[in-house]
Design a protein around this motif. Structure first.
Motif, PDB file in Angstrom:
ATOM      1  N   LEU A 220       0.830  -1.211   0.000  1.00  0.00           N
ATOM      2  CA  LEU A 220       0.000   0.000   0.000  1.00  0.00           C
ATOM      3  C   LEU A 220       0.862   1.257   0.000  1.00  0.00           C
ATOM      4  O   LEU A 220       0.516   2.258  -0.635  1.00  0.00           O
ATOM      5  N   GLU A 221       1.998   1.209   0.679  1.00  0.00           N
ATOM      6  CA  GLU A 221       2.912   2.360   0.684  1.00  0.00           C
ATOM      7  C   GLU A 221       3.453   2.621  -0.718  1.00  0.00           C
ATOM      8  O   GLU A 221       3.487   3.763  -1.197  1.00  0.00           O
ATOM      9  N   GLN A 222       3.859   1.557  -1.399  1.00  0.00           N
ATOM     10  CA  GLN A 222       4.385   1.709  -2.749  1.00  0.00           C
ATOM     11  C   GLN A 222       3.274   2.077  -3.739  1.00  0.00           C
ATOM     12  O   GLN A 222       3.515   2.814  -4.703  1.00  0.00           O
ATOM     13  N   LEU A 223       2.078   1.565  -3.495  1.00  0.00           N
ATOM     14  CA  LEU A 223       0.943   1.949  -4.335  1.00  0.00           C
ATOM     15  C   LEU A 223       0.670   3.439  -4.209  1.00  0.00           C
ATOM     16  O   LEU A 223       0.404   4.120  -5.209  1.00  0.00           O
ATOM     17  N   ARG A 224       0.745   3.963  -2.987  1.00  0.00           N
ATOM     18  CA  ARG A 224       0.524   5.403  -2.778  1.00  0.00           C
ATOM     19  C   ARG A 224       1.560   6.214  -3.547  1.00  0.00           C
ATOM     20  O   ARG A 224       1.224   7.233  -4.170  1.00  0.00           O
ATOM     21  N   TRP A 225       2.814   5.770  -3.516  1.00  0.00           N
ATOM     22  CA  TRP A 225       3.864   6.467  -4.270  1.00  0.00           C
ATOM     23  C   TRP A 225       3.524   6.456  -5.758  1.00  0.00           C
ATOM     24  O   TRP A 225       3.651   7.467  -6.443  1.00  0.00           O
ATOM     25  N   ALA A 226       3.120   5.292  -6.261  1.00  0.00           N
ATOM     26  CA  ALA A 226       2.812   5.171  -7.684  1.00  0.00           C
ATOM     27  C   ALA A 226       1.662   6.088  -8.091  1.00  0.00           C
ATOM     28  O   ALA A 226       1.709   6.756  -9.131  1.00  0.00           O
ATOM     29  N   GLU A 314      -6.430  -0.263  -4.418  1.00  0.00           N
ATOM     30  CA  GLU A 314      -6.263  -0.608  -3.009  1.00  0.00           C
ATOM     31  C   GLU A 314      -7.020  -1.889  -2.670  1.00  0.00           C
ATOM     32  O   GLU A 314      -6.516  -2.760  -1.958  1.00  0.00           O
ATOM     33  N   ARG A 315      -8.221  -2.027  -3.223  1.00  0.00           N
ATOM     34  CA  ARG A 315      -9.004  -3.235  -2.988  1.00  0.00           C
ATOM     35  C   ARG A 315      -8.297  -4.447  -3.582  1.00  0.00           C
ATOM     36  O   ARG A 315      -8.303  -5.539  -2.997  1.00  0.00           O
ATOM     37  N   MET A 316      -7.679  -4.258  -4.735  1.00  0.00           N
ATOM     38  CA  MET A 316      -6.946  -5.348  -5.364  1.00  0.00           C
ATOM     39  C   MET A 316      -5.778  -5.806  -4.487  1.00  0.00           C
ATOM     40  O   MET A 316      -5.576  -7.012  -4.268  1.00  0.00           O
ATOM     41  N   VAL A 317      -5.010  -4.839  -3.990  1.00  0.00           N
ATOM     42  CA  VAL A 317      -3.868  -5.171  -3.137  1.00  0.00           C
ATOM     43  C   VAL A 317      -4.327  -5.976  -1.925  1.00  0.00           C
ATOM     44  O   VAL A 317      -3.766  -7.034  -1.593  1.00  0.00           O
TER      45      VAL A 317
END
Length: 326
Positions: A220-226, A314-317
């Motif tokens: 989730l942290e890396q997703l937020r960066w992306a 986010e739901r996917m992760v």
């Protein structure tokens, strides 16, 4: 190293970058032998009858000469006969470099050239997809440095399978790893991340790996960066789909008792990647992988439709992490 004068260097293969580099290296060797060597270059399709004799005749301005003929598969039949006659008794002060783009066209003259003692063939075959990481490591070694397995794997994920781009990236990393005293450190994963970690394709695989590993917080942290750096949502869902498909193929292939090279071909992944898949598979079963793939497919449809892509990702992760836990 043997002299290239009085020889013909035959470079075969359909990868233009590798053929061009082999040609440049051959010419560099020629110039090392005689810096004053004159060089002529011509396309096989435009070589007229009788012209080869002129190109391979003694030069009025230098003791040695080199002739490059690109694309001998396109030679006129009469010119091909002239080339074969020359190759049977090459001039002592001339180096000839020939390239053939692969395929069946011009195979007749190619086969005849291979039978002649004065012909040295350099095969420039493209690596298979699962061999690209190893090819990259070899590229780094030829530049006088070394690279860790995980760093080479990451570099391929960042740059892709274009060999010209990978060679340029390897050259850049070797320069970065070279100190003021000329000593070269081993290229690490951290160094590769520093130079190539911001690429969108890599960030997608980083997020996928974290989720498949079961690390929801990191994913989730890396997703937020992306998201904050405008990485396309479809690149992220594609990375998840690739990672899970590779995991599924790896699980099936393991049951066949294959060796590592055969396993890499079966999975369609480089050998270095197999170690990561082996570790990841410990937390998964068939039901979990199927559930995770379904979560990715749903997210892919959502981000391509009217749904909120941030929420869908986010739901996917979380769906993938939950499937692993199960």
């Amino acid at each position: 190293m043997a002299s290239l004068f009085s020889t013909l260097v035959l470079i075969t293969g359909g990868v233009e970058f590798l053929a061009d580099r082999a040609m440049r290296r051959a010419l560099a060797q020629v110039h090392d032998e005689d810096p004053e060597t004159s060089v002529s270059e011509v396309d096989g399709s435009s070589l007229a009858p009788g012209e080869l004799a002129g190109l391979t005749s003694p030069s009025l301005f230098s003791a040695h000469s080199a002739v490059v003929v690109r694309g001998i598969e396109s030679l006129d039949p009469s010119v091909a006969d002239e080339l074969l006659a020359y190759a049977a008794a090459p001039a002592p002060d001339v180096a000839v470099v020939l390239t053939h783009g692969g395929g069946q066209k011009g195979k007749g003259v190619l086969d005849k050239l291979r039978k002649l003692g004065a012909v040295q063939e350099i095969v420039t075959a493209a690596p298979k997809p699962w061999e690209v990481t190893r090819w990259t490591s070899t590229e780094v070694r030829q530049l006088g440095a070394s690279i860790s397995e995980d760093a080479a794997d990451y570099l391929v994920a960042a740059v892709g399978h274009d060999l010209r781009s990978l060679a340029a990236a390897a050259d850049q990393l070797v320069d970065a790893a070279t100190g003021a005293d000329g000593r070269r450190d081993k290229i690490s994963l951290d160094l590769v991340r520093q130079y190539f970690g911001g690429r969108a394709e890599v960030k997608g695989f980083d997020i996928a790996d974290a989720a498949i590993d079961g690390d929801a917080a990191l994913a989730l942290e890396q997703l937020r960066w992306a998201i904050n750096n405008n990485v396309a949502s479809v690149l992220i869902t594609s990375a998840f789909a690739t990672g899970l498909r590779s995991l599924a193929r790896y699980g099936v292939a393991l049951s066949k008792g294959l060796r590592e090279a055969e396993l890499a071909r079966e999975v369609g992944a480089p050998p270095f990647r197999l170690k990561r898949l082996r570790a990841q598979l410990k937390g998964w079963d068939t039901v979990g992988i199927t559930t995770a793939i379904a979560a990715v497919a749903r997210a892919d449809l959502d981000v391509k439709g009217a749904a909120d892509p941030e929420y869908a990702l986010e739901r996917m992760v979380l769906g993938v992490v939950a499937a692993r836990v199960r």
